[in-house]
Design an enzyme around this catalytic site. Structure first.
Site, PDB file in Angstrom:
ATOM      1  N   MET A  30       0.846  -1.198   0.000  1.00  0.00           N
ATOM      2  CA  MET A  30       0.000   0.000   0.000  1.00  0.00           C
ATOM      3  C   MET A  30       0.885   1.254   0.000  1.00  0.00           C
ATOM      4  O   MET A  30       0.442   2.341   0.389  1.00  0.00           O
ATOM      5  CB  MET A  30      -0.937  -0.011   1.204  1.00  0.00           C
ATOM      6  CG  MET A  30      -1.888  -1.197   1.164  1.00  0.00           C
ATOM      7  SD  MET A  30      -3.408  -0.938   2.078  1.00  0.00           S
ATOM      8  CE  MET A  30      -2.764  -0.734   3.725  1.00  0.00           C
ATOM      9  N   ALA A  32       4.059   3.980   0.843  1.00  0.00           N
ATOM     10  CA  ALA A  32       4.795   4.514   1.998  1.00  0.00           C
ATOM     11  C   ALA A  32       5.880   3.490   2.358  1.00  0.00           C
ATOM     12  O   ALA A  32       5.966   3.007   3.485  1.00  0.00           O
ATOM     13  CB  ALA A  32       3.871   4.806   3.178  1.00  0.00           C
ATOM     14  N   LEU A  33       6.674   3.187   1.346  1.00  0.00           N
ATOM     15  CA  LEU A  33       7.605   2.054   1.448  1.00  0.00           C
ATOM     16  C   LEU A  33       8.726   2.302   2.448  1.00  0.00           C
ATOM     17  O   LEU A  33       9.228   3.406   2.598  1.00  0.00           O
ATOM     18  CB  LEU A  33       8.203   1.758   0.071  1.00  0.00           C
ATOM     19  CG  LEU A  33       7.195   1.421  -1.027  1.00  0.00           C
ATOM     20  CD1 LEU A  33       7.929   1.045  -2.319  1.00  0.00           C
ATOM     21  CD2 LEU A  33       6.254   0.292  -0.610  1.00  0.00           C
ATOM     22  N   HIS A  34       9.099   1.214   3.131  1.00  0.00           N
ATOM     23  CA  HIS A  34      10.221   1.235   4.079  1.00  0.00           C
ATOM     24  C   HIS A  34      11.050  -0.028   3.850  1.00  0.00           C
ATOM     25  O   HIS A  34      10.737  -0.817   2.933  1.00  0.00           O
ATOM     26  CB  HIS A  34       9.693   1.330   5.522  1.00  0.00           C
ATOM     27  CG  HIS A  34       8.632   0.320   5.835  1.00  0.00           C
ATOM     28  ND1 HIS A  34       8.883  -1.031   5.876  1.00  0.00           N
ATOM     29  CD2 HIS A  34       7.298   0.462   6.091  1.00  0.00           C
ATOM     30  CE1 HIS A  34       7.767  -1.676   6.164  1.00  0.00           C
ATOM     31  NE2 HIS A  34       6.778  -0.789   6.293  1.00  0.00           N
ATOM     32  N   HIS A  37       9.253  -3.439   3.239  1.00  0.00           N
ATOM     33  CA  HIS A  37       8.783  -3.674   1.864  1.00  0.00           C
ATOM     34  C   HIS A  37       9.975  -4.007   0.955  1.00  0.00           C
ATOM     35  O   HIS A  37       9.891  -4.904   0.115  1.00  0.00           O
ATOM     36  CB  HIS A  37       8.111  -2.408   1.304  1.00  0.00           C
ATOM     37  CG  HIS A  37       6.885  -1.976   2.039  1.00  0.00           C
ATOM     38  ND1 HIS A  37       6.815  -0.806   2.745  1.00  0.00           N
ATOM     39  CD2 HIS A  37       5.659  -2.549   2.164  1.00  0.00           C
ATOM     40  CE1 HIS A  37       5.612  -0.665   3.259  1.00  0.00           C
ATOM     41  NE2 HIS A  37       4.885  -1.715   2.940  1.00  0.00           N
ATOM     42  N   GLN A 148       5.899 -11.534   7.454  1.00  0.00           N
ATOM     43  CA  GLN A 148       5.416 -12.171   8.694  1.00  0.00           C
ATOM     44  C   GLN A 148       4.807 -11.131   9.631  1.00  0.00           C
ATOM     45  O   GLN A 148       4.037 -11.449  10.529  1.00  0.00           O
ATOM     46  CB  GLN A 148       6.576 -12.892   9.386  1.00  0.00           C
ATOM     47  CG  GLN A 148       6.178 -13.606  10.677  1.00  0.00           C
ATOM     48  CD  GLN A 148       7.329 -13.763  11.628  1.00  0.00           C
ATOM     49  OE1 GLN A 148       8.406 -14.215  11.232  1.00  0.00           O
ATOM     50  NE2 GLN A 148       7.148 -13.365  12.882  1.00  0.00           N
ATOM     51  N   GLN A 153      -2.723 -12.185   8.165  1.00  0.00           N
ATOM     52  CA  GLN A 153      -3.012 -11.898   6.753  1.00  0.00           C
ATOM     53  C   GLN A 153      -2.379 -12.965   5.865  1.00  0.00           C
ATOM     54  O   GLN A 153      -2.983 -13.413   4.883  1.00  0.00           O
ATOM     55  CB  GLN A 153      -2.449 -10.519   6.379  1.00  0.00           C
ATOM     56  CG  GLN A 153      -2.501 -10.216   4.904  1.00  0.00           C
ATOM     57  CD  GLN A 153      -2.010  -8.813   4.597  1.00  0.00           C
ATOM     58  OE1 GLN A 153      -2.727  -7.841   4.782  1.00  0.00           O
ATOM     59  NE2 GLN A 153      -0.789  -8.692   4.128  1.00  0.00           N
TER      60      GLN A 153
HETATM   61  P1  AMP Z   1       1.494  -2.940   3.493  1.00  0.00           P
HETATM   62  O1  AMP Z   1       2.045  -1.925   2.555  1.00  0.00           O
HETATM   63  O2  AMP Z   1       1.439  -2.511   4.900  1.00  0.00           O
HETATM   64  O3  AMP Z   1       0.185  -3.528   2.984  1.00  0.00           O
HETATM   65  O4  AMP Z   1       2.526  -4.143   3.461  1.00  0.00           O
HETATM   66  C1  AMP Z   1       2.891  -4.776   2.261  1.00  0.00           C
HETATM   67  C2  AMP Z   1       3.672  -6.013   2.593  1.00  0.00           C
HETATM   68  O5  AMP Z   1       4.844  -5.659   3.321  1.00  0.00           O
HETATM   69  C3  AMP Z   1       2.891  -7.000   3.477  1.00  0.00           C
HETATM   70  O6  AMP Z   1       3.128  -8.317   3.017  1.00  0.00           O
HETATM   71  C4  AMP Z   1       3.492  -6.771   4.840  1.00  0.00           C
HETATM   72  O7  AMP Z   1       3.408  -7.903   5.683  1.00  0.00           O
HETATM   73  C5  AMP Z   1       4.933  -6.462   4.480  1.00  0.00           C
HETATM   74  N1  AMP Z   1       5.595  -5.750   5.578  1.00  0.00           N
HETATM   75  C6  AMP Z   1       5.139  -4.650   6.223  1.00  0.00           C
HETATM   76  N2  AMP Z   1       5.979  -4.298   7.213  1.00  0.00           N
HETATM   77  C7  AMP Z   1       6.998  -5.198   7.189  1.00  0.00           C
HETATM   78  C8  AMP Z   1       8.179  -5.370   7.970  1.00  0.00           C
HETATM   79  N3  AMP Z   1       8.489  -4.561   8.973  1.00  0.00           N
HETATM   80  N4  AMP Z   1       9.007  -6.392   7.643  1.00  0.00           N
HETATM   81  C9  AMP Z   1       8.700  -7.235   6.618  1.00  0.00           C
HETATM   82  N5  AMP Z   1       7.602  -7.123   5.843  1.00  0.00           N
HETATM   83  C10 AMP Z   1       6.759  -6.118   6.119  1.00  0.00           C
END
Ligand code: AMP
Length: 283
Positions: A30, A32-34, A37, A148, A153
């Site tokens: 979604m 706001a990548l870190h 991601h 994880q 999810q």
């Molecule tokens: P999101 O953008 O929050 O929907 O996350 C996208 C994907 O990144 C999902 O599969 C999350 O589980 C994964 N994700 C989010 N935060 C982390 C993290 N700190 N470490 C590893 N994967 C992550």
């Protein structure tokens, strides 16, 4: 890096690669990548010939409209990061592309939707299932990479993939953390300086619970220790702390089996911001 906003263009591009026998890895996000991601992008690049990342803030998975409105949107920066990490393809559709008509479909996941995240965020997993099924149809990847961090999810999407006969291997990647242990999350951006310092309590609580469980405390005693830990932290509202079987996510009320893998899962509000975290331990 190729950027697509429409489905037809993306499909045509991916078909060419597929015909050449290249494997496709997919990382749905979604934005706001870190670094969490980006670790998924790296995992995909190490296993697949072509990596596709999607950026789409999916309205149907937000049970709280304020959370949706305030969700960080940083697409320009996201694209710079993805380029830097040599992501091959980015798909960033608009709401109209993913939901051309008001959707009626609801997806239910039985037990999995009634516990933890499902219990506290009604309708959330139906929205997650819906968007991921749409994205799987569009991208048709060989492998899809998830974190994880969102363990429940992952289990939901594993169910979705099996029940809908998607021929896709799901990969669950480790949680990437800040130096003090806080799990990286797009929502961390919304924390004030003080809240950011307080947020580490989620990880600290998980470590505390792990220590007590491995030192022989039972489930009830361990849960009590964690509730007390948060009792003293007035600025944090603990929503749930659960000790579940890692594979079934079934709650463990009393006796833990030897060699059982446990997942310790937590959700809490720091001010207005809801954060989740988990760790897995071998008992
Ligand atoms: P999101 O953008 O929050 O929907 O996350 C996208 C994907 O990144 C999902 O599969 C999350 O589980 C994964 N994700 C989010 N935060 C982390 C993290 N700190 N470490 C590893 N994967 C992550």
């Amino acid at each position: 890096m190729q950027i697509f906003r429409d489905i037809a263009g993306l499909k045509t591009f991916l078909n060419t690669w597929r015909k050449e026998g290249k494997s496709i890895g997919f990382v749905p996000t979604m934005g706001a990548l870190h670094n969490g991601h980006l670790s998924l992008i790296e995992a995909s690049k190490s296993k697949c010939d072509l990596t596709v990342c999607s950026i789409f803030i999916n309205p149907t998975q937000f049970n709280d409209s304020k959370d949706f409105e305030k969700y960080p949107r940083t697409v320009d920066n996201d694209l710079i990061l993805l380029q830097k990490y040599n992501c091959d393809v980015v798909f960033c559709p608009t709401d109209d592309i993913m939901y051309p008509e008001k959707t009626q479909l609801q997806i239910h996941f039985g037990y999995l939707e009634h516990i933890m995240e499902g219990k506290h965020r009604p309708g959330h997993f139906s929205g997650v299932g819906l968007i991921v099924a749409k994205l799987f149809h569009v991208v048709q990847p060989d492998l899809a990479f998830f974190g994880q961090k969102d363990l429940q999810q992952f289990m939901i999407l594993d169910r979705l993939t099996k029940d809908l006969l998607f021929d896709i291997e799901l990969v669950c990647c480790p949680i990437i953390r800040e130096e003090d242990g806080l799990a990286m999350s797009s929502r961390n951006q919304r924390l004030s300086k003080i809240e950011r310092l307080e947020a580490v309590a989620l990880f600290q609580a998980l470590q505390l619970a792990k220590e007590h469980l491995l030192n022989g405390k039972n489930i009830t005693e361990t849960k009590k220790i964690i509730y007390n830990f948060f009792e003293e932290k007035k600025s944090i509202h603990l929503e749930y702390f659960e000790i579940v079987d890692r594979n079934s996510l079934q709650s463990i009320e009393e006796s833990i089996q030897k060699n059982q893998q446990l997942a310790l899962c937590i959700a809490a509000y720091i001010g207005e911001i809801r954060l989740i975290d988990n760790i897995i331990i071998n008992y």
